[in-house]
Design a protein around this motif. Structure first.
Motif, mmCIF file in Angstrom:
data_model
loop_
_atom_site.group_PDB
_atom_site.id
_atom_site.type_symbol
_atom_site.label_atom_id
_atom_site.label_comp_id
_atom_site.label_asym_id
_atom_site.label_seq_id
_atom_site.Cartn_x
_atom_site.Cartn_y
_atom_site.Cartn_z
ATOM 1 N N ARG A 155 10.832 -34.185 25.786
ATOM 2 C CA ARG A 155 10.020 -35.397 25.599
ATOM 3 C C ARG A 155 10.348 -36.420 26.691
ATOM 4 O O ARG A 155 11.517 -36.649 27.008
ATOM 5 C CB ARG A 155 10.272 -36.025 24.233
ATOM 6 C CG ARG A 155 9.885 -35.137 23.060
ATOM 7 C CD ARG A 155 9.956 -35.907 21.758
ATOM 8 N NE ARG A 155 9.743 -35.041 20.605
ATOM 9 C CZ ARG A 155 9.591 -35.469 19.365
ATOM 10 N NH1 ARG A 155 9.643 -36.781 19.105
ATOM 11 N NH2 ARG A 155 9.404 -34.622 18.371
ATOM 12 N N VAL A 156 9.296 -37.036 27.207
ATOM 13 C CA VAL A 156 9.450 -38.154 28.124
ATOM 14 C C VAL A 156 8.917 -39.395 27.423
ATOM 15 O O VAL A 156 7.817 -39.368 26.848
ATOM 16 C CB VAL A 156 8.701 -37.921 29.448
ATOM 17 C CG1 VAL A 156 8.881 -39.118 30.381
ATOM 18 C CG2 VAL A 156 9.184 -36.636 30.122
ATOM 19 N N VAL A 157 9.701 -40.457 27.459
ATOM 20 C CA VAL A 157 9.363 -41.717 26.798
ATOM 21 C C VAL A 157 9.074 -42.747 27.879
ATOM 22 O O VAL A 157 9.932 -43.044 28.703
ATOM 23 C CB VAL A 157 10.531 -42.188 25.904
ATOM 24 C CG1 VAL A 157 10.189 -43.509 25.232
ATOM 25 C CG2 VAL A 157 10.875 -41.108 24.875
ATOM 26 N N SER A 158 7.859 -43.284 27.886
ATOM 27 C CA SER A 158 7.429 -44.238 28.901
ATOM 28 C C SER A 158 7.312 -45.621 28.270
ATOM 29 O O SER A 158 6.374 -45.892 27.508
ATOM 30 C CB SER A 158 6.081 -43.786 29.488
ATOM 31 O OG SER A 158 5.688 -44.584 30.574
ATOM 32 N N VAL A 159 8.275 -46.502 28.561
ATOM 33 C CA VAL A 159 8.290 -47.825 27.936
ATOM 34 C C VAL A 159 7.291 -48.735 28.645
ATOM 35 O O VAL A 159 7.501 -49.136 29.789
ATOM 36 C CB VAL A 159 9.705 -48.437 27.953
ATOM 37 C CG1 VAL A 159 9.685 -49.823 27.297
ATOM 38 C CG2 VAL A 159 10.682 -47.513 27.214
ATOM 39 N N PHE A 197 0.456 -42.615 32.873
ATOM 40 C CA PHE A 197 1.385 -41.540 33.188
ATOM 41 C C PHE A 197 1.587 -40.631 31.975
ATOM 42 O O PHE A 197 1.673 -39.398 32.109
ATOM 43 C CB PHE A 197 2.727 -42.111 33.648
ATOM 44 C CG PHE A 197 3.809 -41.075 33.774
ATOM 45 C CD1 PHE A 197 3.801 -40.182 34.830
ATOM 46 C CD2 PHE A 197 4.815 -40.983 32.831
ATOM 47 C CE1 PHE A 197 4.788 -39.199 34.950
ATOM 48 C CE2 PHE A 197 5.805 -40.005 32.936
ATOM 49 C CZ PHE A 197 5.785 -39.122 34.002
ATOM 50 N N ALA A 198 1.651 -41.235 30.793
ATOM 51 C CA ALA A 198 1.819 -40.431 29.577
ATOM 52 C C ALA A 198 0.608 -39.535 29.343
ATOM 53 O O ALA A 198 0.749 -38.379 28.934
ATOM 54 C CB ALA A 198 2.039 -41.351 28.375
ATOM 55 N N VAL A 199 -0.567 -40.064 29.607
ATOM 56 C CA VAL A 199 -1.805 -39.292 29.395
ATOM 57 C C VAL A 199 -1.855 -38.078 30.322
ATOM 58 O O VAL A 199 -2.052 -36.941 29.884
ATOM 59 C CB VAL A 199 -3.035 -40.199 29.611
ATOM 60 C CG1 VAL A 199 -4.328 -39.383 29.566
ATOM 61 C CG2 VAL A 199 -3.066 -41.311 28.560
ATOM 62 N N GLU A 200 -1.667 -38.309 31.613
ATOM 63 C CA GLU A 200 -1.786 -37.212 32.577
ATOM 64 C C GLU A 200 -0.560 -36.301 32.552
ATOM 65 O O GLU A 200 -0.688 -35.081 32.735
ATOM 66 C CB GLU A 200 -2.010 -37.775 33.978
ATOM 67 C CG GLU A 200 -2.244 -36.729 35.058
ATOM 68 C CD GLU A 200 -3.548 -35.958 34.924
ATOM 69 O OE1 GLU A 200 -3.722 -34.967 35.667
ATOM 70 O OE2 GLU A 200 -4.391 -36.331 34.076
ATOM 71 N N GLY A 201 0.609 -36.872 32.319
ATOM 72 C CA GLY A 201 1.814 -36.049 32.254
ATOM 73 C C GLY A 201 1.744 -35.035 31.136
ATOM 74 O O GLY A 201 2.109 -33.859 31.306
ATOM 75 N N ILE A 210 6.299 -29.879 27.571
ATOM 76 C CA ILE A 210 6.739 -31.269 27.765
ATOM 77 C C ILE A 210 5.661 -32.220 27.252
ATOM 78 O O ILE A 210 4.483 -32.078 27.598
ATOM 79 C CB ILE A 210 7.000 -31.564 29.250
ATOM 80 C CG1 ILE A 210 8.054 -30.608 29.817
ATOM 81 C CG2 ILE A 210 7.435 -33.018 29.448
ATOM 82 C CD1 ILE A 210 8.140 -30.631 31.339
ATOM 83 N N THR A 211 6.051 -33.175 26.431
ATOM 84 C CA THR A 211 5.124 -34.213 25.996
ATOM 85 C C THR A 211 5.597 -35.568 26.517
ATOM 86 O O THR A 211 6.797 -35.801 26.672
ATOM 87 C CB THR A 211 5.010 -34.281 24.469
ATOM 88 O OG1 THR A 211 6.314 -34.449 23.897
ATOM 89 C CG2 THR A 211 4.375 -33.014 23.912
ATOM 90 N N VAL A 212 4.642 -36.441 26.795
ATOM 91 C CA VAL A 212 4.941 -37.782 27.297
ATOM 92 C C VAL A 212 4.181 -38.787 26.441
ATOM 93 O O VAL A 212 2.966 -38.655 26.265
ATOM 94 C CB VAL A 212 4.516 -37.953 28.777
ATOM 95 C CG1 VAL A 212 5.095 -39.253 29.332
ATOM 96 C CG2 VAL A 212 4.926 -36.762 29.625
ATOM 97 N N ASN A 213 4.881 -39.759 25.901
ATOM 98 C CA ASN A 213 4.236 -40.828 25.138
ATOM 99 C C ASN A 213 4.702 -42.186 25.647
ATOM 100 O O ASN A 213 5.817 -42.315 26.173
ATOM 101 C CB ASN A 213 4.566 -40.698 23.648
ATOM 102 C CG ASN A 213 3.785 -39.583 22.975
ATOM 103 O OD1 ASN A 213 2.563 -39.662 22.848
ATOM 104 N ND2 ASN A 213 4.485 -38.535 22.549
ATOM 105 N N ALA A 214 3.843 -43.172 25.496
ATOM 106 C CA ALA A 214 4.145 -44.541 25.924
ATOM 107 C C ALA A 214 4.315 -45.427 24.701
ATOM 108 O O ALA A 214 3.867 -45.088 23.597
ATOM 109 C CB ALA A 214 3.039 -45.072 26.828
#
Length: 317
Positions: A155-159, A197-201, A210-214
């Motif tokens: 998981r990637v967390v985009s603050v 970035f979360a959308v395209e990542g 891998i999931t990315v959320n903001a």
């Protein structure tokens, strides 16, 4: 759960990071928290370490990082709290960090940032807030892609911030070379970039698990506001009050809660490309009408794909 369903949780604006992660075992998981030596970064790292993860504080000031690491070890009993130097506005620093990372990475929390700074440019001529908040984190995440893919279900967390409602990414003049510099517009577009970035990542890295959320952490008094005067804060409070809403401050422990939720909650398993606030997926909002919710332009897949391409080209130039 259907992929299109809005995610709600038992937690809210007053929940703390420790409450959100309670009962979740992160033993054997490896985590990086950028900006982990101050503000909500400290409490994000503390909660994740408290759940058993190995946590690396990626910070500009390694002395402050070491002090924070000692404090987290003392309060959690977890001795696997590490410190590494990272300056997101310095591409050589980002490259050194990513090349030095070995083994899998389960959680990347892109937490560091700069807010409403005076007009400043990196050596490449990039506007500082966009360079730090978006380009630096983009280079970090893409540089760590192999490590994230190796983890399985990373998981990637985009603050991000509610300030994304102030501005879309102005592709025609991202770095304020033609238009007059305005600190809050610059901050706003950098925070919109964090959501895009979360959308395209999530789209690009789906096959790697891998999931990315903001997320919007909420209003917390930290060093992030070091460029914002008390007079400016008072004007912001007055503007919010005039809109019929209240501007309330969270504690750092509450401010870290949504980051920790996005990083660990079983409710988000396999879910990406979303924007959360107060521990719940936000609803669409109309910029200028509310400080809450997410702007449609921040979730626009075409803008997200364009930003990814533009950023890639910028880094390659």
């Amino acid at each position: 759960m259907a992929a299109t369903a809005r995610i709600t949780t038992p937690f809210d604006a007053e929940s703390t990071a420790a409450e959100v992660v309670e009962g979740i075992d992160l033993t054997g998981r490896r985590v990086i928290v950028t900006g982990g030596a101050s503000g909500i970064g400290v409490e994000t790292a503390r909660a994740l370490a408290g759940a058993g993860a190995e946590v690396t504080l990626a910070v500009r000031d390694t002395a402050a990082g070491e002090r924070t690491a000692e404090d987290i070890v003392a309060t959690t009993g977890n001795k696997r709290v590490l410190v590494a130097r990272l300056d997101l506005a310095d591409q050589a620093s980002v490259a050194a960090f990513t090349s030095g990372w070995e083994g899998p990475l389960h959680i990347l929390v892109n937490n560091a940032g700069v807010m409403a700074s005076p007009e400043t440019r990196t050596p490449e001529g990039w506007e500082l807030q966009f360079a730090t908040n978006h380009i630096g984190h983009f280079a970090l995440a893409t540089g760590l892609h192999r490590a994230l893919a190796a983890a399985g279900g990373a998981r990637v967390v985009s603050v991000s911030s509610s300030a994304h409602l102030r501005s879309p990414v102005v592709f025609e003049d991202i770095h304020f070379r033609e238009r007059a510099y305005e600190p809050w517009s610059a901050y706003g577009q950098s925070k919109t970039a964090n959501v895009l970035f979360a959308v395209e990542g999530t789209k690009r890295w789906a096959d790697d698990g891998i999931t990315v959320n903001a997320l919007m952490p909420g209003g917390i008094r930290t060093r992030l506001q070091r460029y914002v005067s008390e007079e400016e804060l008072e004007r912001l409070r007055a503007a919010v009050a005039a809109s019929g809403e209240q501007m309330s401050w969270k504690t750092p422990e509450q401010g870290a809660a949504t980051s920790v939720l996005v990083a660990t909650s079983p409710l988000l398993e396999g879910i990406g490309g979303r924007y959360f606030e107060d521990c719940t997926e936000a609803e669409l909002s109309e910029p200028g009408l509310s400080r809450h919710g997410v702007a449609a332009y921040a979730l626009d897949p075409e803008a997200a794909a364009r930003l990814w391409q533009v950023t890639t080209e910028t880094l390659a130039a």
